[in-house]
Design a protein around this motif. Structure first.
Motif, mmCIF file in Angstrom:
data_model
loop_
_atom_site.group_PDB
_atom_site.id
_atom_site.type_symbol
_atom_site.label_atom_id
_atom_site.label_comp_id
_atom_site.label_asym_id
_atom_site.label_seq_id
_atom_site.Cartn_x
_atom_site.Cartn_y
_atom_site.Cartn_z
ATOM 1 N N ALA A 11 0.839 -1.206 0.000
ATOM 2 C CA ALA A 11 0.000 0.000 0.000
ATOM 3 C C ALA A 11 0.873 1.255 0.000
ATOM 4 C CB ALA A 11 -0.931 -0.008 1.211
ATOM 5 N N GLY A 12 1.983 1.201 0.747
ATOM 6 C CA GLY A 12 2.901 2.339 0.770
ATOM 7 C C GLY A 12 3.527 2.597 -0.585
ATOM 8 N N TYR A 13 3.939 1.532 -1.262
ATOM 9 C CA TYR A 13 4.524 1.684 -2.591
ATOM 10 C C TYR A 13 3.500 2.265 -3.574
ATOM 11 C CZ TYR A 13 7.832 -1.731 -0.622
ATOM 12 O OH TYR A 13 8.733 -2.402 0.173
ATOM 13 N N MET A 14 2.246 1.778 -3.484
ATOM 14 C CA MET A 14 1.210 2.234 -4.409
ATOM 15 C C MET A 14 0.834 3.684 -4.139
ATOM 16 S SD MET A 14 -1.148 -1.242 -4.514
ATOM 17 C CE MET A 14 -2.205 -0.779 -5.876
ATOM 18 N N GLU A 15 0.801 4.078 -2.867
ATOM 19 C CA GLU A 15 0.498 5.480 -2.556
ATOM 20 C C GLU A 15 1.582 6.394 -3.130
ATOM 21 O OE1 GLU A 15 -0.193 8.499 1.196
ATOM 22 O OE2 GLU A 15 1.505 7.146 1.046
ATOM 23 N N ARG A 16 2.824 5.965 -3.021
ATOM 24 C CA ARG A 16 3.936 6.751 -3.541
ATOM 25 C C ARG A 16 3.834 6.874 -5.064
ATOM 26 N NH1 ARG A 16 9.589 4.300 -2.064
ATOM 27 N NH2 ARG A 16 8.389 3.901 -0.147
ATOM 28 N N TYR A 17 3.416 5.791 -5.710
ATOM 29 C CA TYR A 17 3.340 5.763 -7.176
ATOM 30 C C TYR A 17 2.183 6.619 -7.694
ATOM 31 C CZ TYR A 17 3.266 3.745 -11.900
ATOM 32 O OH TYR A 17 3.300 3.555 -13.261
ATOM 33 N N TYR A 18 1.006 6.483 -7.046
ATOM 34 C CA TYR A 18 -0.192 7.161 -7.545
ATOM 35 C C TYR A 18 -0.470 8.486 -6.840
ATOM 36 C CZ TYR A 18 -1.311 2.776 -9.903
ATOM 37 O OH TYR A 18 -1.276 1.666 -10.714
ATOM 38 N N GLY A 19 0.214 8.738 -5.725
ATOM 39 C CA GLY A 19 -0.050 9.965 -4.981
ATOM 40 C C GLY A 19 -1.399 9.949 -4.299
ATOM 41 N N LYS A 20 -1.886 8.769 -3.985
ATOM 42 C CA LYS A 20 -3.217 8.647 -3.392
ATOM 43 C C LYS A 20 -3.249 7.416 -2.493
ATOM 44 C CE LYS A 20 -7.862 9.677 -5.021
ATOM 45 N NZ LYS A 20 -8.688 9.882 -6.246
ATOM 46 N N LYS A 21 -3.902 7.547 -1.345
ATOM 47 C CA LYS A 21 -3.993 6.418 -0.436
ATOM 48 C C LYS A 21 -4.828 5.287 -1.043
ATOM 49 C CE LYS A 21 -3.140 8.797 3.920
ATOM 50 N NZ LYS A 21 -3.562 9.018 5.316
ATOM 51 N N VAL A 22 -4.699 4.119 -0.460
ATOM 52 C CA VAL A 22 -5.188 2.888 -1.077
ATOM 53 C C VAL A 22 -6.486 2.406 -0.431
ATOM 54 C CG1 VAL A 22 -4.587 0.464 -1.524
ATOM 55 C CG2 VAL A 22 -2.831 2.239 -1.671
ATOM 56 N N ILE A 23 -7.342 1.797 -1.249
ATOM 57 C CA ILE A 23 -8.519 1.073 -0.762
ATOM 58 C C ILE A 23 -8.152 -0.403 -0.707
ATOM 59 C CG2 ILE A 23 -10.881 0.354 -1.290
ATOM 60 C CD1 ILE A 23 -11.273 3.069 -2.655
ATOM 61 N N ILE A 24 -8.439 -1.050 0.433
ATOM 62 C CA ILE A 24 -8.139 -2.477 0.592
ATOM 63 C C ILE A 24 -9.440 -3.260 0.756
ATOM 64 C CG2 ILE A 24 -6.993 -4.223 2.022
ATOM 65 C CD1 ILE A 24 -4.905 -2.147 2.735
ATOM 66 N N LEU A 25 -9.587 -4.305 -0.038
ATOM 67 C CA LEU A 25 -10.759 -5.173 0.009
ATOM 68 C C LEU A 25 -10.310 -6.589 0.358
ATOM 69 C CD1 LEU A 25 -12.327 -4.054 -3.416
ATOM 70 C CD2 LEU A 25 -12.797 -3.063 -1.167
ATOM 71 N N ILE A 26 -10.887 -7.158 1.418
ATOM 72 C CA ILE A 26 -10.587 -8.551 1.782
ATOM 73 C C ILE A 26 -11.893 -9.331 1.844
ATOM 74 C CG2 ILE A 26 -9.664 -10.119 3.521
ATOM 75 C CD1 ILE A 26 -7.592 -8.119 4.237
ATOM 76 N N ASP A 27 -12.006 -10.313 0.983
ATOM 77 C CA ASP A 27 -13.214 -11.133 0.900
ATOM 78 C C ASP A 27 -13.005 -12.450 1.646
ATOM 79 O OD1 ASP A 27 -15.810 -11.754 0.003
ATOM 80 O OD2 ASP A 27 -15.015 -12.900 -1.683
ATOM 81 N N GLU A 28 -14.071 -12.900 2.321
ATOM 82 C CA GLU A 28 -14.064 -14.168 3.078
ATOM 83 C C GLU A 28 -12.909 -14.200 4.083
ATOM 84 O OE1 GLU A 28 -15.268 -17.813 1.504
ATOM 85 O OE2 GLU A 28 -16.034 -16.984 -0.374
ATOM 86 N N TYR A 29 -12.826 -13.131 4.856
ATOM 87 C CA TYR A 29 -11.746 -13.009 5.842
ATOM 88 C C TYR A 29 -11.737 -14.142 6.860
ATOM 89 C CZ TYR A 29 -14.397 -11.924 10.058
ATOM 90 O OH TYR A 29 -15.195 -12.023 11.165
ATOM 91 N N ASP A 30 -12.908 -14.742 7.132
ATOM 92 C CA ASP A 30 -13.012 -15.724 8.214
ATOM 93 C C ASP A 30 -12.857 -17.170 7.757
ATOM 94 O OD1 ASP A 30 -15.393 -15.485 6.800
ATOM 95 O OD2 ASP A 30 -16.658 -15.975 8.510
ATOM 96 N N THR A 31 -12.703 -17.409 6.459
ATOM 97 C CA THR A 31 -12.536 -18.787 5.986
ATOM 98 C C THR A 31 -11.337 -19.486 6.631
ATOM 99 O OG1 THR A 31 -13.648 -18.371 3.879
ATOM 100 C CG2 THR A 31 -12.145 -20.247 3.967
ATOM 101 N N PRO A 32 -10.156 -18.839 6.697
ATOM 102 C CA PRO A 32 -9.026 -19.511 7.360
ATOM 103 C C PRO A 32 -9.305 -19.829 8.824
ATOM 104 C CG PRO A 32 -8.268 -17.597 6.110
ATOM 105 C CD PRO A 32 -9.756 -17.525 6.155
ATOM 106 N N LEU A 33 -10.106 -19.001 9.482
ATOM 107 C CA LEU A 33 -10.393 -19.199 10.899
ATOM 108 C C LEU A 33 -11.355 -20.367 11.107
ATOM 109 C CD1 LEU A 33 -10.646 -15.420 11.647
ATOM 110 C CD2 LEU A 33 -8.909 -16.939 12.598
ATOM 111 N N GLN A 34 -12.374 -20.463 10.266
ATOM 112 C CA GLN A 34 -13.291 -21.592 10.372
ATOM 113 C C GLN A 34 -12.554 -22.905 10.110
ATOM 114 O OE1 GLN A 34 -17.319 -21.465 8.937
ATOM 115 N NE2 GLN A 34 -17.163 -19.308 8.415
ATOM 116 N N GLU A 35 -11.711 -22.901 9.094
ATOM 117 C CA GLU A 35 -10.956 -24.114 8.793
ATOM 118 C C GLU A 35 -9.975 -24.448 9.912
ATOM 119 O OE1 GLU A 35 -11.615 -26.090 6.255
ATOM 120 O OE2 GLU A 35 -13.221 -24.719 5.665
#
Length: 563
Positions: free
Chosen positions: A159-183
């Motif tokens: 995210a830091g590298y991308m902000e430096r490249y684009y001059g804009k902070k990053v949006i982060i999307l994480i799908d099915e965050y709990d799958t590893p926990l259930q397993e």
């Protein structure tokens, strides 16, 4: 009717193909205007979470800049402000859906692989002098086989590298965050995985100065104390919240419009019976998209949504659960509701000990729905009335329970036939065959001090065998009739059908201090049926005395005698 695509979760592909799509783009505006730093939204599986996350990526990511073709004609494109916003942010999108490993090391490797794939997709950052030599070395060292400690900070660094490249902070999307926990819970490495995920999320969301905002989706709200203890910028939206209550799943208007489009208007009542019933916040009549799209495609009523999972965790919890849990399931299968406390912060390692945690998981997973909620004024305790979501879920549970007896090679069906035909000899033969094959598969108490619990176990076990008879019989248990509470009564749904007997069953665990043999225990059961006048409820319905059969079940460990 537009072509119905089954299982397509990539928004760009779905829109470009012109396939059936229900417009959920208003979710973009609702989320963006919430101004929340980090949002967690929990919904049952197959409710459009991945498709909505893909939609967010297509809308915000600068990879899709100028792609008005993906949103023209949809609700979000009516707002000029959002037309200007489309394609203007660097976005990191990661899905944990594939992290379904039986061992901790394999799960960590899988997560490292997913992160390394994101790095590969952004190798343009290595060009020029944007990164220092040390940063470039760190970048190329992000690989599937890297140390799991290294992956903890990998998303923040990217995210830091991308902000430096684009001059804009990053949006982060994480799908099915709990799958590893259930397993991890199923695989027995819960504590280790919790520590790893906690560090990963803390770095990604809490100590990340390059983050504009983020959104996570999953099925369950895993306890804040488990993995979100350091996140005070997190807004959690569960199935009981009103926010985003129509953004996931189909509303009744959307379903009925689709049925009209497909020329299936006359099927609305049946579709409602099978697939309606989900409730998000105060909004009722939500349908699961997976079943609806499959029905539109195949035009058959089946357990589409319920069959997309092995339901192994649910089966394990009910099968190993206490007699109280089995009795509650019986009520649910009878179309009744249960009243329980709900804690939406699920701690998987408490599921074996906390009954309310089990109902919380079933609610979050979509198997149960909230009929009503009441708050005790003096204690503030919330009590929920819950019932099975719809006919699809009920049929799924009936299949699940019947499957527990599959190892009996048909003996369970033979037993039920013998029961209905009054063949005592065959009943004893097949019940003992079932007992030998399956009782060790369940929790059976054998010590004299466990007198009550085994009786309840056998009660629940026999009820399970009766699942397939619910079309012909109303099966009731532990109700008042006459001067006591019977164990099981089977009442013919069609009282005028003289071929169907009414049946009263009483269970007794052999007490060696009081009874010399199992035959004596059977006699005690019959005596109780007569003395407590359990026939009263049946006779009141107009069923003749000669149509009523009494059965006493005597149990001693795996030995059974029926008389």
């Amino acid at each position: 009717m537009r072509k119905v695509s089954i299982g397509k979760q990539d928004y760009e592909s779905l829109i470009k193909s012109g396939c059936f799509y229900v417009d959920k783009t208003y979710f973009i505006k609702e989320w963006w205007e919430s101004q929340d730093d980090v949002t967690l939204i929990t919904r049952p599986r197959r409710f459009g979470k991945t498709l909505n996350m893909s939609m967010l990526e297509c809308f915000f990511s600068n990879k899709y800049a100028g792609r008005s073709d993906l949103f023209e004609g949809l609700s979000i494109w009516n707002d000029e402000k959002y037309r200007q916003l489309q394609g203007t942010y660097p976005v990191i999108f990661i899905s944990f859906a594939s992290v379904k490993e039986t061992k901790l090391e394999n799960a960590k490797y899988r997560i490292c692989s997913l992160v390394s794939e994101i790095y590969e997709a952004n190798r343009y950052l290595l060009k020029g002098d944007l990164l220092s030599d040390n940063e470039k070395e760190q970048f190329v060292n992000v690989k599937a086989n890297m140390n799991s400690i290294g992956v903890v900070d990998a998303i923040k660094l990217l995210a830091g590298y991308m902000e430096r490249y684009y001059g804009k902070k990053v949006i982060i999307l994480i799908d099915e965050y709990d799958t590893p926990l259930q397993e991890a819970y199923v695989g027995g490495y819960w504590n280790d995985m919790v520590g790893f995920i906690r560090s990963f999320f803390n770095s990604t969301f809490k100590t990340n100065p390059y983050l504009d905002r983020a959104i996570m989706t999953g099925i369950t709200r895993v306890s804040k104390e488990s993995i979100f203890s350091d996140l005070n910028n997190l807004n959690v939206i569960t199935t009981t919240n009103d926010e985003y209550n129509t953004s996931f799943g189909f509303t009744e208007n959307e379903v009925f419009a689709a049925l009209d489009e497909a020329g299936l208007s006359e099927k609305k009542d049946d579709v409602k019976l099978w697939y309606d019933g989900f409730t998000f916040g105060k909004h009722k009549d939500i349908y699961n998209p997976w079943s609806i799209t499959n029905y539109l495609d195949k035009k058959e009523f089946k357990t589409y949504w319920a069959d997309t999972s092995s339901n192994s965790l649910v089966g394990k919890l009910i099968q190993r659960g206490s007699p109280k849990i089995k009795k509650a399931m019986e009520k649910l299968l009878n179309g009744e509701y249960i009243t329980v406390g709900i804690d939406e912060q699920i701690v998987f390692d408490q599921l074996d000990n906390d009954e309310d945690a089990i109902w919380s998981l079933l609610l979050a997973s979509g198997y149960l729905k909230v009929d009503s909620m009441d708050i005790c004024v003096s204690t503030g305790e919330q009590k929920y009335e819950l019932s099975l979501t719809n006919l699809e879920v009920r049929v799924m549970f009936q299949k699940l329970i019947k499957g527990w007896f599959g190892r009996t090679n048909g003996a369970s069906d033979e037993f039920v036939d013998a029961l209905l035909n009054g063949d005592i000899k065959a009943m004893n033969y097949y019940m003992n065959k079932i007992a030998l094959a399956t009782f060790s598969y369940f929790d059976v108490g054998n010590r004299p001090s466990e007198y009550i619990e085994p009786e309840r176990f056998y009660h629940g076990f026999v009820l399970g065998l009766m699942v397939g008879q619910r079309e012909d019989y109303a099966i009731k248990s532990n109700r008042e009739s006459g001067f006591g509470r019977y164990d099981i009564i089977m009442l013919p749904c069609n009282i005028e059908n003289k071929r169907l007997p009414a049946i009263v069953i009483e269970f007794k665990v052999h007490d060696s201090d009081e009874e010399k043999s199992l035959a004596d225990t059977v006699a005690v059961a019959h005596k109780q049926i007569e003395e407590k006048r359990y026939d009263e409820e049946i006779l009141a319905l107009g069923i003749e005395k000669e149509r009523i059969r009494h059965y006493g079940f005597a149990f001693e460990g795996k030995k059974v005698l029926i008389g």
